[in-house]
Design a protein around this motif. Structure first.
Motif: not given
Length: 190
Positions: A17-24, A42-45, A71-83
């Motif tokens: 789920n985190l990867a889906v949000e990140s690639y989206t 690559l992003v779309a695939r 839900a996306p992984d709680v450990r990584y989601a906030p950091t990935v979102s900020r980045r």
């Protein structure tokens, strides 16, 4: 506490789920929209693969008697979102996506060794190999002329111009590590 199969499947789904949000998010970044066609592909695939993986893990967790994890992984989601919100260039994005693919691949590799039963083990191995492939392709991308755009439909001369480093850039490990695998209960539905 939930059975081991439920915990690892929920965590695997949370990472997907985190990867889906990140690639989206990545797909909508201006430097991706207007930039390198190979990166857009690559992003779309990869996004499509992560959607399928999340659905597969959630079907498996339901079969194992657990609640699906949306839900996306709680450990990584906030950091990935900020980045992602601070991203200004393709190289930084590719670096982040490589990290995410590595975490997913290492987690699935580790979980395959913990899984009881051939079906679950096969599922984790199958997904781990796809995640490792994503990471390898992302590692190779910066070594290609024009980020790989020219190579997609290349002539023989263009292919010969590909640097030798492209042949090994996508193979960073002799044995696949699991040191960055997520904790078993990290993605448990709460």
């Amino acid at each position: 506490m939930a059975p081991l199969a439920v915990l690892v499947l929920q965590t695997a789904a949370a990472l997907e789920n985190l990867a889906v949000e990140s690639y989206t998010t990545a797909a909508g970044l201006p430097f991706v929209v207007r930039g390198n066609a190979r990166l857009r592909e690559l992003v779309a695939r990869n996004r499509a693969h992560h959607i399928a993986h999340a659905q597969t893990f959630n079907r498996a967790v339901a079969k194992a008697g657990g609640a699906p994890q949306h839900a996306p992984d709680v450990r990584y989601a906030p950091t990935v979102s900020r980045r992602l919100a601070a991203m200004t260039d393709a190289d930084s994005l590719v670096g982040l996506l490589i990290e995410l693919e590595g975490i997913n691949a290492q987690t699935c590799t580790r979980y395959a060794s913990l899984a009881e039963g051939g079906r679950l083990r096969s599922l984790f191995v199958s997904v781990a190999s796809v995640e490792a492939q994503h990471g390898s392709e992302l590692l190779i991308l910066p070594t290609l002329p024009d980020g790989g755009s020219a190579v997609t439909h290349a002539t023989g001369a263009a292919v010969r111009a590909v640097p030798a480093a492209a042949g090994t850039a996508g193979i960073p490990h002799a044995a696949f590590p699991t040191g960055n695998a997520s904790a078993i209960n990290e993605g448990a539905v709460r």
